[in-house]
Scaffold this active site. Sequence first.
Site, PDB file in Angstrom:
ATOM      1  N   GLY A  22     -30.374 -24.983  10.048  1.00 19.93           N
ATOM      2  CA  GLY A  22     -30.726 -23.559   9.998  1.00 19.93           C
ATOM      3  C   GLY A  22     -31.669 -23.303   8.830  1.00 19.93           C
ATOM      4  N   GLN A  23     -32.016 -22.050   8.663  1.00 19.12           N
ATOM      5  CA  GLN A  23     -32.961 -21.665   7.625  1.00 19.12           C
ATOM      6  C   GLN A  23     -32.393 -21.968   6.228  1.00 19.12           C
ATOM      7  OE1 GLN A  23     -35.877 -17.999   7.581  1.00 19.12           O
ATOM      8  NE2 GLN A  23     -33.777 -17.309   7.603  1.00 19.12           N
TER       9      GLN A  23
ATOM     10  N   ASP B 266     -19.319 -28.015  16.530  1.00 20.84           N
ATOM     11  CA  ASP B 266     -19.447 -26.628  16.987  1.00 20.84           C
ATOM     12  C   ASP B 266     -18.231 -25.894  16.423  1.00 20.84           C
ATOM     13  OD1 ASP B 266     -19.243 -24.220  18.392  1.00 20.84           O
ATOM     14  OD2 ASP B 266     -20.299 -25.050  20.122  1.00 20.84           O
TER      15      ASP B 266
ATOM     16  N   ALA C 227     -23.727 -19.204  11.885  1.00 19.17           N
ATOM     17  CA  ALA C 227     -23.392 -17.832  12.263  1.00 19.17           C
ATOM     18  C   ALA C 227     -24.105 -17.461  13.550  1.00 19.17           C
ATOM     19  CB  ALA C 227     -23.806 -16.850  11.166  1.00 19.17           C
TER      20      ALA C 227
ATOM     21  N   THR D  81     -23.031 -11.492   4.434  1.00 13.58           N
ATOM     22  CA  THR D  81     -24.226 -10.657   4.580  1.00 13.58           C
ATOM     23  C   THR D  81     -24.115  -9.281   3.926  1.00 13.58           C
ATOM     24  OG1 THR D  81     -25.530  -9.497   6.269  1.00 13.58           O
ATOM     25  CG2 THR D  81     -23.278 -10.006   6.851  1.00 13.58           C
ATOM     26  N   ASP D  82     -25.274  -8.706   3.612  1.00 13.15           N
ATOM     27  CA  ASP D  82     -25.361  -7.322   3.130  1.00 13.15           C
ATOM     28  C   ASP D  82     -24.965  -6.336   4.234  1.00 13.15           C
ATOM     29  OD1 ASP D  82     -27.633  -8.257   4.523  1.00 13.15           O
ATOM     30  OD2 ASP D  82     -28.919  -6.678   3.716  1.00 13.15           O
TER      31      ASP D  82
ATOM     32  N   TYR E 224     -22.497  -7.096  14.510  1.00 15.88           N
ATOM     33  CA  TYR E 224     -22.748  -8.283  13.682  1.00 15.88           C
ATOM     34  C   TYR E 224     -22.008  -8.155  12.348  1.00 15.88           C
ATOM     35  CZ  TYR E 224     -25.352 -11.238  10.370  1.00 15.88           C
ATOM     36  OH  TYR E 224     -25.699 -12.128   9.373  1.00 15.88           O
TER      37      TYR E 224
ATOM     38  N   LYS F 191     -18.935 -10.408  10.908  1.00 15.66           N
ATOM     39  CA  LYS F 191     -19.059 -11.166   9.657  1.00 15.66           C
ATOM     40  C   LYS F 191     -17.950 -10.755   8.679  1.00 15.66           C
ATOM     41  CE  LYS F 191     -21.945 -13.639   8.356  1.00 15.66           C
ATOM     42  NZ  LYS F 191     -22.053 -15.120   8.350  1.00 15.66           N
TER      43      LYS F 191
HETATM   44  N1  LIG Z   1     -31.089 -14.358   8.244  1.00 14.30           N
HETATM   45  C1  LIG Z   1     -30.769 -13.340   7.459  1.00 14.30           C
HETATM   46  O1  LIG Z   1     -31.585 -12.426   7.222  1.00 14.30           O
HETATM   47  C2  LIG Z   1     -29.415 -13.293   6.807  1.00 14.30           C
HETATM   48  C3  LIG Z   1     -29.135 -12.234   5.896  1.00 14.30           C
HETATM   49  C4  LIG Z   1     -27.882 -12.224   5.270  1.00 14.30           C
HETATM   50  C5  LIG Z   1     -26.951 -13.211   5.531  1.00 14.30           C
HETATM   51  N2  LIG Z   1     -27.239 -14.188   6.434  1.00 14.30           N
HETATM   52  C6  LIG Z   1     -26.231 -15.222   6.680  1.00 14.30           C
HETATM   53  O2  LIG Z   1     -26.759 -16.432   6.160  1.00 14.30           O
HETATM   54  C7  LIG Z   1     -26.290 -17.547   6.940  1.00 14.30           C
HETATM   55  C8  LIG Z   1     -27.465 -18.430   7.307  1.00 14.30           C
HETATM   56  O3  LIG Z   1     -28.410 -17.699   8.061  1.00 14.30           O
HETATM   57  P1  LIG Z   1     -29.791 -18.346   8.500  1.00 14.30           P
HETATM   58  O4  LIG Z   1     -30.837 -17.303   8.325  1.00 14.30           O
HETATM   59  O5  LIG Z   1     -29.949 -19.678   7.865  1.00 14.30           O
HETATM   60  O6  LIG Z   1     -29.520 -18.496  10.078  1.00 14.30           O
HETATM   61  P2  LIG Z   1     -29.998 -19.637  11.123  1.00 14.30           P
HETATM   62  O7  LIG Z   1     -31.287 -20.230  10.686  1.00 14.30           O
HETATM   63  O8  LIG Z   1     -29.903 -19.031  12.470  1.00 14.30           O
HETATM   64  O9  LIG Z   1     -28.898 -20.761  10.936  1.00 14.30           O
HETATM   65  C9  LIG Z   1     -27.646 -20.679  11.535  1.00 14.30           C
HETATM   66  C10 LIG Z   1     -27.158 -22.076  11.784  1.00 14.30           C
HETATM   67  O10 LIG Z   1     -25.891 -21.973  12.407  1.00 14.30           O
HETATM   68  C11 LIG Z   1     -25.860 -22.871  13.493  1.00 14.30           C
HETATM   69  N3  LIG Z   1     -24.868 -22.431  14.455  1.00 14.30           N
HETATM   70  C12 LIG Z   1     -24.890 -21.323  15.240  1.00 14.30           C
HETATM   71  N4  LIG Z   1     -23.795 -21.281  16.008  1.00 14.30           N
HETATM   72  C13 LIG Z   1     -23.062 -22.389  15.702  1.00 14.30           C
HETATM   73  C14 LIG Z   1     -21.832 -22.923  16.151  1.00 14.30           C
HETATM   74  N5  LIG Z   1     -21.123 -22.320  17.116  1.00 14.30           N
HETATM   75  N6  LIG Z   1     -21.380 -24.078  15.600  1.00 14.30           N
HETATM   76  C15 LIG Z   1     -22.084 -24.716  14.643  1.00 14.30           C
HETATM   77  N7  LIG Z   1     -23.255 -24.271  14.182  1.00 14.30           N
HETATM   78  C16 LIG Z   1     -23.749 -23.123  14.706  1.00 14.30           C
HETATM   79  C17 LIG Z   1     -27.265 -22.847  14.044  1.00 14.30           C
HETATM   80  O11 LIG Z   1     -27.479 -23.972  14.868  1.00 14.30           O
HETATM   81  P3  LIG Z   1     -28.544 -23.945  16.084  1.00 14.30           P
HETATM   82  O12 LIG Z   1     -29.882 -24.121  15.431  1.00 14.30           O
HETATM   83  O13 LIG Z   1     -28.139 -25.069  16.951  1.00 14.30           O
HETATM   84  O14 LIG Z   1     -28.388 -22.598  16.745  1.00 14.30           O
HETATM   85  C18 LIG Z   1     -28.049 -22.890  12.715  1.00 14.30           C
HETATM   86  O15 LIG Z   1     -28.136 -24.201  12.243  1.00 14.30           O
HETATM   87  C19 LIG Z   1     -25.515 -16.933   8.114  1.00 14.30           C
HETATM   88  O16 LIG Z   1     -24.143 -16.973   7.788  1.00 14.30           O
HETATM   89  C20 LIG Z   1     -25.982 -15.497   8.161  1.00 14.30           C
HETATM   90  O17 LIG Z   1     -24.980 -14.650   8.674  1.00 14.30           O
HETATM   91  C21 LIG Z   1     -28.459 -14.253   7.061  1.00 14.30           C
END
Ligand SMILES: NC(=O)c1ccc[n+]([C@@H]2O[C@H](COP(=O)([O-])OP(=O)(O)OC[C@H]3O[C@@H](n4cnc5c(N)ncnc54)[C@H](OP(=O)(O)O)[C@@H]3O)[C@@H](O)[C@H]2O)c1
Length: 288
Positions: free
Chosen positions: A10-11, A35, A59, A100-101, A127, A131
Amino acid sequence: MKVVLIGSNGQLGTDLVRTVPEKVTLFPLTRRDIDVTDRKKVEEVLGEIKPDLVINTSAYVKVDLAEEEVEEAFRVNASGVGNLVSACLKTGASLVHISTDYVFDGGKLGGKEPYYEDDVPNPINIYGVSKLAGEYIVRNYLEKYYIVRSSSLYGIAGASGKGGNFPYTILRKAKAGEKLRVVDDIYMVPTHTYDLAQGIWKLILEGYPYGIYHITHTGYCSWYEFAKKILELAGIKVDIEPVKHTEFPTKARRPLWSVLGTKKGVKLCPWEEGLERFIRMVKEGGYI
Ligand SMILES: NC(=O)c1ccc[n+]([C@@H]2O[C@H](COP(=O)([O-])OP(=O)(O)OC[C@H]3O[C@@H](n4cnc5c(N)ncnc54)[C@H](OP(=O)(O)O)[C@@H]3O)[C@@H](O)[C@H]2O)c1
């Protein structure tokens, strides 16, 4: 220290891998390896590795779609977290869980004061509720945990769950010569996952007490101000117009003010510096 990283492609996951400290032996796992919704598999994999610590970045992150896919959002963000918690209890591992915020409602907008760790959450979309449910499972079952809330993430990998991120969208549209209209009445702290990842490693390795932490850059801005800075740093000139959020109706309601602050945790640099680093990385990667 043996650390399992869930969501490693993920990111945020990608940047946790890139910044891993020397004293950590990292087991980066993708959804194909584990998973989180599959309890048996979670317990089997963690039972085999026996990590000291698990970092959960996984997530369901599609904020608008979650309004329809309520069960799926809860399956990953709440039940999935429950599965990890159960495996941590069995193996004795501690857990770093990313949140998350969006657990806040934005009601502090008038006072323009950040949300701190001890503010009472009140999510206004599915969402955020899912969370927050995950957070409560962690808090109420584990003693050895860090809940790390952050906001408006962007990183080189782009969010796999969202198919990109805000800076990439702005750069793509600007390069295509599209006129940009961006919301100027929703405020947050844009946070570069490369800096956040280093903050998370610091929290873990410097022995901060367990609990809830907010880790974001300092300062805040509207999405319009964020977009303007992206274009300025990238050296792209294109028309950009500030608009009200009501001009872009979305399925999910969003807090108009979700600026996080910390009274006790790791402090990152100002958001402009994090963005400058990102744009530099993007340029080096040949994207612009
Ligand atoms: N993005 C934002 O703006 C933001 C803001 C605040 C907080 N957050 C939190 O920060 C965290 C990371 O976010 P991110 O931006 O890095 O998101 P992301 O790039 O979508 O990464 C999420 C990761 O979770 C994996 N995933 C999803 N469902 C899964 C499952 N059932 N089992 C195992 N792995 C699974 C995805 O795998 P796949 O690639 O296979 O789908 C991906 O590797 C999350 O907890 C999110 O809630 C994000």
